[in-house]
Scaffold this active site. Structure first.
Site, PDB file in Angstrom:
ATOM      1  N   LYS A  45       0.890  -1.173   0.000  1.00 43.86           N
ATOM      2  CA  LYS A  45       0.000   0.000   0.000  1.00 43.86           C
ATOM      3  C   LYS A  45       0.922   1.214   0.000  1.00 43.86           C
ATOM      4  O   LYS A  45       1.801   1.330   0.862  1.00 43.86           O
ATOM      5  CB  LYS A  45      -0.888  -0.052   1.250  1.00 43.86           C
ATOM      6  CG  LYS A  45      -1.649   1.234   1.540  1.00 43.86           C
ATOM      7  CD  LYS A  45      -3.145   1.062   1.633  1.00 43.86           C
ATOM      8  CE  LYS A  45      -3.818   2.414   1.800  1.00 43.86           C
ATOM      9  NZ  LYS A  45      -5.259   2.397   1.565  1.00 43.86           N
ATOM     10  N   ASP A  61      -4.958  -0.326   7.573  1.00 44.62           N
ATOM     11  CA  ASP A  61      -4.899  -1.079   6.314  1.00 44.62           C
ATOM     12  C   ASP A  61      -3.643  -1.948   6.196  1.00 44.62           C
ATOM     13  O   ASP A  61      -3.729  -3.120   5.821  1.00 44.62           O
ATOM     14  CB  ASP A  61      -4.952  -0.112   5.121  1.00 44.62           C
ATOM     15  CG  ASP A  61      -6.353   0.435   4.880  1.00 44.62           C
ATOM     16  OD1 ASP A  61      -7.268   0.068   5.653  1.00 44.62           O
ATOM     17  OD2 ASP A  61      -6.523   1.205   3.938  1.00 44.62           O
ATOM     18  N   GLU A 121      -2.935  -2.323  -2.699  1.00 42.97           N
ATOM     19  CA  GLU A 121      -4.144  -1.536  -2.427  1.00 42.97           C
ATOM     20  C   GLU A 121      -3.813  -0.076  -2.702  1.00 42.97           C
ATOM     21  O   GLU A 121      -2.839   0.464  -2.152  1.00 42.97           O
ATOM     22  CB  GLU A 121      -4.612  -1.680  -0.972  1.00 42.97           C
ATOM     23  CG  GLU A 121      -5.826  -0.766  -0.729  1.00 42.97           C
ATOM     24  CD  GLU A 121      -6.314  -0.668   0.719  1.00 42.97           C
ATOM     25  OE1 GLU A 121      -5.894  -1.472   1.572  1.00 42.97           O
ATOM     26  OE2 GLU A 121      -7.117   0.249   0.975  1.00 42.97           O
ATOM     27  N   GLY A 122      -4.614   0.591  -3.524  1.00 35.07           N
ATOM     28  CA  GLY A 122      -4.427   2.015  -3.787  1.00 35.07           C
ATOM     29  C   GLY A 122      -4.859   2.855  -2.587  1.00 35.07           C
ATOM     30  O   GLY A 122      -5.039   2.359  -1.476  1.00 35.07           O
TER      31      GLY A 122
HETATM   32  N1  LIG Z   1     -16.707  -7.717   1.734  1.00 34.61           N
HETATM   33  C1  LIG Z   1     -16.933  -6.952   2.811  1.00 34.61           C
HETATM   34  N2  LIG Z   1     -17.198  -7.514   3.999  1.00 34.61           N
HETATM   35  C2  LIG Z   1     -17.464  -6.772   5.079  1.00 34.61           C
HETATM   36  N3  LIG Z   1     -17.489  -5.422   5.081  1.00 34.61           N
HETATM   37  C3  LIG Z   1     -17.215  -4.771   3.932  1.00 34.61           C
HETATM   38  C4  LIG Z   1     -16.912  -5.505   2.745  1.00 34.61           C
HETATM   39  N4  LIG Z   1     -16.694  -4.615   1.753  1.00 34.61           N
HETATM   40  C5  LIG Z   1     -16.826  -3.389   2.284  1.00 34.61           C
HETATM   41  N5  LIG Z   1     -17.162  -3.466   3.598  1.00 34.61           N
HETATM   42  C6  LIG Z   1     -17.471  -2.321   4.474  1.00 34.61           C
HETATM   43  O1  LIG Z   1     -16.939  -1.128   3.912  1.00 34.61           O
HETATM   44  C7  LIG Z   1     -16.089  -0.455   4.833  1.00 34.61           C
HETATM   45  C8  LIG Z   1     -14.921   0.104   4.098  1.00 34.61           C
HETATM   46  O2  LIG Z   1     -14.137  -0.959   3.621  1.00 34.61           O
HETATM   47  P1  LIG Z   1     -12.566  -0.804   3.427  1.00 34.61           P
HETATM   48  O3  LIG Z   1     -11.917  -0.400   4.694  1.00 34.61           O
HETATM   49  O4  LIG Z   1     -12.096  -2.051   2.759  1.00 34.61           O
HETATM   50  O5  LIG Z   1     -12.565   0.429   2.387  1.00 34.61           O
HETATM   51  P2  LIG Z   1     -11.324   1.110   1.673  1.00 34.61           P
HETATM   52  O6  LIG Z   1     -11.766   1.416   0.289  1.00 34.61           O
HETATM   53  O7  LIG Z   1     -10.125   0.261   1.852  1.00 34.61           O
HETATM   54  O8  LIG Z   1     -11.174   2.460   2.504  1.00 34.61           O
HETATM   55  P3  LIG Z   1      -9.899   3.460   2.534  1.00 34.61           P
HETATM   56  O9  LIG Z   1     -10.102   4.382   1.368  1.00 34.61           O
HETATM   57  O10 LIG Z   1     -10.048   4.123   3.866  1.00 34.61           O
HETATM   58  O11 LIG Z   1      -8.646   2.631   2.419  1.00 34.61           O
HETATM   59  C9  LIG Z   1     -15.719  -1.504   5.870  1.00 34.61           C
HETATM   60  O12 LIG Z   1     -15.473  -0.958   7.135  1.00 34.61           O
HETATM   61  C10 LIG Z   1     -16.912  -2.410   5.886  1.00 34.61           C
HETATM   62  O13 LIG Z   1     -17.902  -1.882   6.733  1.00 34.61           O
HETATM   63 MG   LIG Z   2      -8.332   0.708   2.806  1.00 34.84          MG
END
Ligand SMILES: Nc1ncnc2c1ncn2[C@@H]1O[C@H](COP(=O)(O)OP(=O)(O)OP(=O)(O)O)[C@@H](O)[C@H]1O
Ligand SMILES: [Mg+2]
Length: 234
Positions: A45, A61, A121-122
């Protein structure tokens, strides 16, 4: 001088239509599923922000990605970690440590050096700035990995996803697939229609990732193993 060779011969770059859509869950599920079947998959990341504002029961993350990949050291997952939960270019500027694209590419190559696959992960979406005019998209181009786009299943996702696909293809990035996440056990007619519409208008494969009950490697592997990873990583 930037060396245009891909960061790894086998890997995926997980982006999303927005922040907080599911990039970490998608990347974590891919890593955990690969690790569970004995593959050596490495996470990366470029920047983690918000480490001063932890969310209860939700690892940062780089920690979640490291755990999903088994023994990986969280420190190796990302070269830049900043306290405030703001855009990376701003967090870096406030810290007095501008993000160096060369450092990112070398760190990504090192992270994947001993691995069978590199899963990146971006940050936010493709047009998020990492520094000045250097965007996440520019970093994805430097790495040369196919994109997986995490997208919400609900209202608004058609526009956001098609915009992201267009932004990717306009600079020659290959879109491997869209992953709708979290995909419910009983999707509504609208969610199913969103999936089919994106497939049709985006001329793209759309997969789904079920809801993981926890962020443990086992829970992530359970949902991740339904993804067609062999084909995506072929
Ligand atoms: N497959 C999944 N199972 C459970 N929860 C999920 C799933 N996909 C998304 N979510 C929900 O979406 C929220 C955000 O997910 P995630 O942290 O992966 O986003 P992100 O795109 O990585 O965010 P960031 O931009 O902060 O890195 C999680 O906290 C969860 O509530
Ligand atoms: Mg994330």
């Amino acid at each position: 001088m930037f060396d245009p060779a891909p960061a790894h011969s086998r890997g995926l770059f997980v982006t999303a239509t927005d922040t907080e859509v599911g990039k970490t869950f998608v990347a974590g599920a891919i890593l955990a599923a690969l690790t569970a079947r004995g593959e050596n998959a490495a996470p990366f990341k470029p920047v983690v922000t918000g480490i001063d504002e932890p969310v209860p029961d939700h690892p940062a993350d780089h920690e979640l990605l490291a755990a999903a990949a088994g023994a990986a050291d969280p420190e190796r997952v990302t070269p830049y970690r900043f306290g405030p939960a703001v855009s990376p270019h701003l967090a870096a500027e406030e810290h007095g440590t501008p993000i160096d694209p060369g450092v990112l590419v070398v760190a990504a190559r090192n992270a994947g050096a001993q691995a069978d696959a590199l899963i990146v992960e971006g940050v936010g979406g493709l047009l998020v700035p990492l520094r000045d005019t250097y965007l996440v998209r520019d970093f994805a181009v430097m790495l040369g990995l196919p994109l997986v786009i995490a997208a919400r299943p609900g209202l608004g996702t058609i526009n956001h996803t098609l915009l992201t696909i267009e932004a990717a293809r306009s600079v020659g990035l290959q879109v491997c697939a869209v992953v709708m996440t979290p995909w419910p056990e009983h999707p509504t007619a609208m969610q199913r229609s969103n999936l089919e519409t994106i497939e049709h208008l985006g001329e793209v494969e759309v997969a789904t990732l079920g809801r993981a009950e926890h962020t443990t490697p086992a829970a992530l592997a359970r949902v991740g193993q339904a993804l067609p990873l062999d084909r995506w990583l072929a």
